[in-house]
Design a protein around this motif. Structure first.
Motif, PDB file in Angstrom:
ATOM      1  N   ARG A  68      36.798  61.163  39.204  1.00  0.00           N
ATOM      2  CA  ARG A  68      35.571  61.822  39.654  1.00  0.00           C
ATOM      3  C   ARG A  68      35.299  61.474  41.112  1.00  0.00           C
ATOM      4  NH1 ARG A  68      32.247  59.837  34.299  1.00  0.00           N
ATOM      5  NH2 ARG A  68      33.330  61.184  32.792  1.00  0.00           N
ATOM      6  N   ARG A  69      34.387  62.246  41.712  1.00  0.00           N
ATOM      7  CA  ARG A  69      34.094  62.090  43.132  1.00  0.00           C
ATOM      8  C   ARG A  69      33.657  60.670  43.475  1.00  0.00           C
ATOM      9  NH1 ARG A  69      35.259  64.297  48.041  1.00  0.00           N
ATOM     10  NH2 ARG A  69      33.518  64.129  49.483  1.00  0.00           N
ATOM     11  N   ARG A  70      32.682  60.140  42.736  1.00  0.00           N
ATOM     12  CA  ARG A  70      32.168  58.800  43.025  1.00  0.00           C
ATOM     13  C   ARG A  70      33.258  57.742  42.860  1.00  0.00           C
ATOM     14  NH1 ARG A  70      27.066  57.143  39.887  1.00  0.00           N
ATOM     15  NH2 ARG A  70      28.315  57.876  38.127  1.00  0.00           N
ATOM     16  N   GLU A  71      34.068  57.906  41.848  1.00  0.00           N
ATOM     17  CA  GLU A  71      35.150  56.953  41.611  1.00  0.00           C
ATOM     18  C   GLU A  71      36.174  56.971  42.743  1.00  0.00           C
ATOM     19  OE1 GLU A  71      34.849  57.418  36.729  1.00  0.00           O
ATOM     20  OE2 GLU A  71      36.348  58.519  37.894  1.00  0.00           O
ATOM     21  N   GLY A  72      36.428  58.159  43.276  1.00  0.00           N
ATOM     22  CA  GLY A  72      37.354  58.279  44.394  1.00  0.00           C
ATOM     23  C   GLY A  72      36.845  57.585  45.642  1.00  0.00           C
ATOM     24  N   LEU A  73      35.556  57.757  45.953  1.00  0.00           N
ATOM     25  CA  LEU A  73      34.964  57.114  47.125  1.00  0.00           C
ATOM     26  C   LEU A  73      35.019  55.593  47.003  1.00  0.00           C
ATOM     27  CD1 LEU A  73      31.847  59.433  47.560  1.00  0.00           C
ATOM     28  CD2 LEU A  73      33.838  59.339  49.060  1.00  0.00           C
ATOM     29  N   LEU A  74      34.679  55.099  45.815  1.00  0.00           N
ATOM     30  CA  LEU A  74      34.717  53.649  45.598  1.00  0.00           C
ATOM     31  C   LEU A  74      36.154  53.127  45.646  1.00  0.00           C
ATOM     32  CD1 LEU A  74      33.247  51.030  44.911  1.00  0.00           C
ATOM     33  CD2 LEU A  74      33.445  51.625  42.487  1.00  0.00           C
ATOM     34  N   ALA A  75      37.073  53.871  45.050  1.00  0.00           N
ATOM     35  CA  ALA A  75      38.477  53.443  45.002  1.00  0.00           C
ATOM     36  C   ALA A  75      39.062  53.309  46.403  1.00  0.00           C
ATOM     37  CB  ALA A  75      39.296  54.428  44.181  1.00  0.00           C
ATOM     38  N   VAL A  76      38.764  54.252  47.282  1.00  0.00           N
ATOM     39  CA  VAL A  76      39.302  54.210  48.640  1.00  0.00           C
ATOM     40  C   VAL A  76      38.779  52.991  49.400  1.00  0.00           C
ATOM     41  CG1 VAL A  76      39.196  55.337  50.897  1.00  0.00           C
ATOM     42  CG2 VAL A  76      39.766  56.664  48.874  1.00  0.00           C
ATOM     43  N   THR A  77      37.481  52.750  49.325  1.00  0.00           N
ATOM     44  CA  THR A  77      36.894  51.607  50.034  1.00  0.00           C
ATOM     45  C   THR A  77      37.451  50.284  49.518  1.00  0.00           C
ATOM     46  OG1 THR A  77      34.846  52.859  50.392  1.00  0.00           O
ATOM     47  CG2 THR A  77      34.741  50.478  50.675  1.00  0.00           C
ATOM     48  N   VAL A  78      37.514  50.150  48.192  1.00  0.00           N
ATOM     49  CA  VAL A  78      38.035  48.910  47.601  1.00  0.00           C
ATOM     50  C   VAL A  78      39.516  48.734  47.933  1.00  0.00           C
ATOM     51  CG1 VAL A  78      38.490  47.683  45.440  1.00  0.00           C
ATOM     52  CG2 VAL A  78      36.321  48.878  45.752  1.00  0.00           C
ATOM     53  N   ALA A  79      40.265  49.839  47.954  1.00  0.00           N
ATOM     54  CA  ALA A  79      41.688  49.763  48.283  1.00  0.00           C
ATOM     55  C   ALA A  79      41.884  49.221  49.695  1.00  0.00           C
ATOM     56  CB  ALA A  79      42.338  51.138  48.138  1.00  0.00           C
ATOM     57  N   LEU A  81      39.737  47.419  51.498  1.00  0.00           N
ATOM     58  CA  LEU A  81      39.305  46.025  51.558  1.00  0.00           C
ATOM     59  C   LEU A  81      40.320  45.105  50.885  1.00  0.00           C
ATOM     60  CD1 LEU A  81      35.472  46.365  50.829  1.00  0.00           C
ATOM     61  CD2 LEU A  81      36.540  45.617  52.958  1.00  0.00           C
ATOM     62  N   SER A  82      40.970  45.593  49.843  1.00  0.00           N
ATOM     63  CA  SER A  82      41.932  44.775  49.105  1.00  0.00           C
ATOM     64  C   SER A  82      43.150  44.436  49.951  1.00  0.00           C
ATOM     65  CB  SER A  82      42.375  45.497  47.831  1.00  0.00           C
ATOM     66  OG  SER A  82      41.282  45.685  46.947  1.00  0.00           O
ATOM     67  N   ILE A  83      43.755  45.452  50.567  1.00  0.00           N
ATOM     68  CA  ILE A  83      44.969  45.186  51.346  1.00  0.00           C
ATOM     69  C   ILE A  83      44.649  44.381  52.598  1.00  0.00           C
ATOM     70  CG2 ILE A  83      44.961  47.312  52.751  1.00  0.00           C
ATOM     71  CD1 ILE A  83      48.028  47.420  52.245  1.00  0.00           C
ATOM     72  N   VAL A  84      43.467  44.613  53.180  1.00  0.00           N
ATOM     73  CA  VAL A  84      43.042  43.825  54.341  1.00  0.00           C
ATOM     74  C   VAL A  84      42.854  42.362  53.940  1.00  0.00           C
ATOM     75  CG1 VAL A  84      41.117  43.399  55.922  1.00  0.00           C
ATOM     76  CG2 VAL A  84      41.999  45.717  55.633  1.00  0.00           C
ATOM     77  N   THR A  85      42.191  42.143  52.803  1.00  0.00           N
ATOM     78  CA  THR A  85      41.930  40.778  52.350  1.00  0.00           C
ATOM     79  C   THR A  85      43.216  40.045  51.981  1.00  0.00           C
ATOM     80  OG1 THR A  85      39.758  41.461  51.511  1.00  0.00           O
ATOM     81  CG2 THR A  85      40.643  39.367  50.703  1.00  0.00           C
ATOM     82  N   LEU A  86      44.121  40.721  51.278  1.00  0.00           N
ATOM     83  CA  LEU A  86      45.385  40.090  50.898  1.00  0.00           C
ATOM     84  C   LEU A  86      46.186  39.675  52.133  1.00  0.00           C
ATOM     85  CD1 LEU A  86      46.400  42.406  47.920  1.00  0.00           C
ATOM     86  CD2 LEU A  86      45.934  39.949  47.786  1.00  0.00           C
ATOM     87  N   THR A  87      46.227  40.552  53.127  1.00  0.00           N
ATOM     88  CA  THR A  87      46.959  40.219  54.355  1.00  0.00           C
ATOM     89  C   THR A  87      46.259  39.103  55.124  1.00  0.00           C
ATOM     90  OG1 THR A  87      47.720  42.516  54.498  1.00  0.00           O
ATOM     91  CG2 THR A  87      47.956  41.167  56.470  1.00  0.00           C
ATOM     92  N   PHE A 463      33.384  45.213  59.852  1.00  0.00           N
ATOM     93  CA  PHE A 463      32.677  46.265  59.111  1.00  0.00           C
ATOM     94  C   PHE A 463      32.677  47.566  59.907  1.00  0.00           C
ATOM     95  CE2 PHE A 463      28.792  48.662  58.233  1.00  0.00           C
ATOM     96  CZ  PHE A 463      28.893  48.841  56.850  1.00  0.00           C
ATOM     97  N   CYS A 464      32.449  47.461  61.218  1.00  0.00           N
ATOM     98  CA  CYS A 464      32.436  48.658  62.072  1.00  0.00           C
ATOM     99  C   CYS A 464      33.809  49.331  62.096  1.00  0.00           C
ATOM    100  CB  CYS A 464      32.023  48.292  63.499  1.00  0.00           C
ATOM    101  SG  CYS A 464      30.290  47.843  63.669  1.00  0.00           S
ATOM    102  N   MET A 465      34.867  48.529  62.111  1.00  0.00           N
ATOM    103  CA  MET A 465      36.225  49.090  62.102  1.00  0.00           C
ATOM    104  C   MET A 465      36.454  49.922  60.850  1.00  0.00           C
ATOM    105  SD  MET A 465      38.584  45.890  63.313  1.00  0.00           S
ATOM    106  CE  MET A 465      38.054  44.768  64.587  1.00  0.00           C
TER     107      MET A 465
END
Length: 486
Positions: A68-79, A81-87, A463-465
């Motif tokens: 769904r639309r909301r799930e897609g928006l959340l998934a992209v943001t978390v994705a 943040l996840s790869i940034v945090t892991l690196t 956050f701005c980036m």
């Protein structure tokens, strides 16, 4: 919000993160920099998160029925943040950055293709970190989700929802009926351009390692270099010209670029109003800056002035951020032009940041229509880009984007000023982060780094980036309480 759906997506995405982190691991082993264990630990953590996510998804009795639309928006943001945090965890474990805030900033700057660094001595960084920085540019340039959709069948099922939330443009456009096929074609072009540029740089006497790193950073319009002096360190006109050409190409819409090259439809690119405006702005800016450098006595030779002006104009407008000179020492007239280009950026659908040329085009045309209506109130006039009609909804979306965009820059500037930065440094640092540029002016100028900023300031800029890279709406909508209501 169906958590099990997100768990299914993240299980694949964390596996993708692990695979990308294997590459710096390989470089560490090849160059023997002794950091292989940090990369191996992060790879293991990524696979562990993937396994945990898939176990959680399998516990749900519900059947997967798309995203769904909301799930897609959340998934992209978390994705993201996840790869940034892991690196950033890997960076932190290496001990080559001052703290986690610095590690997180460097990682976010890489994936968002900003190119701002907290490394005081880039040349002292290990080979695997230098490669990881450039790789993060390269992955983030075309888009983490676009790459994921291209190689992971599970994500391709909900690909359009995810890609629309990540990529920029007024309207979504595809090269093929299936979004996964479009993603693969774009990445094919992306890889091809990277290999061609790397080969040319190698032929221009760059080492293979430097050539690959700078090619990845150029095509992604990122700006991380393996040298403290950036491109100036190579003292090569050939290198500068190659990078200018590929920065310019990377600032174009990749779908139009694909059709012009692979599809053999160059007219589609040439006839694009956005491409014409992009090229015109770059040409005019180069001429004015070159003239300013000559008349101010900064450059004695015309060719030298034109080359420096061309390089920095293309670098700033495409938001790459490479440097061949300290433009903070240029005349105010030239710096003001570069500051204006920071706001504009490249074309929609490119790897460049900024507010995008297409939005400037729409706002300028809309302003012209409003002026005509004041003179002739009964005049009925529609806004078109070439032969294509621009709907009222798109115009409203663009105007709303600019309002949020300037508010975000203003708020970030005020917050940074409150941390002790002078007004020029705070303002240009906020612009640099929002537009994925890299260097600013003053304390964050092209000859400086962001290492002296406070941890809080680094998190604000991080956050701005992300806000700028995800085109504002995707991230800010998560802060609206109604988003979380059923």
């Amino acid at each position: 919000m169906r958590i099990f759906v997100l768990s299914r997506i993240f299980s694949r995405f964390f596996a993708f993160c692990a695979l990308t982190l294997v590459l710096p691991l390989a470089i560490s082993l090849i160059y023997g920099d002794g950091l292989w264990w940090t990369w191996l630990s992060t790879v293991a953590l990524s696979f562990g998160l993937s396994a945990a996510s898939i176990r959680h998804a399998r516990k749900s009795p519900e059947t997967y029925s798309g995203l769904r639309r909301r799930e897609g928006l959340l998934a992209v943001t978390v994705a993201w943040l996840s790869i940034v945090t892991l690196t950033s965890i890997a960076y932190y474990l290496t001990g080559e950055f001052e703290g986690f805030a610095h590690s997180f900033f460097e990682s976010m700057s890489g994936y968002t293709t900003t190119g701002a660094t907290v490394a005081r001595d880039v040349e002292a960084l290990s080979a695997s970190i230098l490669f990881a920085r450039s790789l993060s540019h390269w992955i983030g340039g075309m888009g983490i989700i676009v790459l994921s959709v291209a190689i992971l069948p599970e994500l391709a099922v909900a690909g359009m929802q995810l890609v629309e939330a990540e990529t920029s443009g007024l309207e979504s456009e595809k090269l093929a009926p299936r979004i996964a096929d479009t993603a693969r074609k774009l990445w094919g072009l992306y890889v091809g351009m990277t290999l061609i540029q790397a080969a040319l740089l190698f032929a221009a006497d760059m080492s293979a390692f430097d050539a690959v790193n700078h090619a990845m950073a150029t095509i992604a319009t990122g700006g991380f270099s393996t040298r403290n002096l950036s491109i100036a360190a190579f003292e090569s006109v050939a290198v500068e010209l190659i990078i200018i050409v590929f920065m310019f190409l990377s600032g174009l819409n990749f779908i139009l670029l694909f059709r012009a090259t692979i599809g053999r439809e160059p007219k589609r690119l040439i006839q694009s109003p956005e491409v014409r405006l992009y090229s015109l702005l770059m040409l005019i800016s180069t001429v004015m800056i070159a003239a300013s450098l000559i008349f101010s006595g900064r450059h004695d030779g015309v060719l030298e002035a034109v080359l420096d002006a061309s390089f920095q104009t293309v670098s700033i407008m495409t938001t790459t951020g490479f440097g061949t000179t300290d433009f903070d020492q240029w005349p105010s007239f030239a710096k003001l032009i570069l500051l204006g280009l920071m706001f504009i950026g490249g074309c929609a659908g490119s790897t460049a940041g900024g507010s995008k040329v297409v939005r400037l085009y729409v706002v300028a045309k809309h302003a012209g229509i409003q002026m005509n209506r004041i003179i002739r109130p009964k005049l009925v006039q529609t806004l078109r880009m070439g032969k294509k009609l621009v709907s009222r909804e798109i115009i409203e979306s663009v105007l709303g984007f600019y309002l949020l965009y300037f508010i975000a820059i203003l708020v970030a500037s005020l917050v940074l000023a409150a941390t002790g930065l002078d007004i020029i440094s705070a303002f240009t640092a906020a612009i640099s982060a929002m537009n994925s540029i890299g260097p600013g002016l003053g304390q964050v100028g092209p000859s400086q780094t962001f290492s002296d900023l406070s941890s809080f300031g680094l998190y604000v800029l991080s956050f701005c980036m992300l806000l700028g890279r995800l085109e504002i709406y995707t991230l800010l909508v998560l802060l609206v309480p109604r988003f979380w209501q059923r």
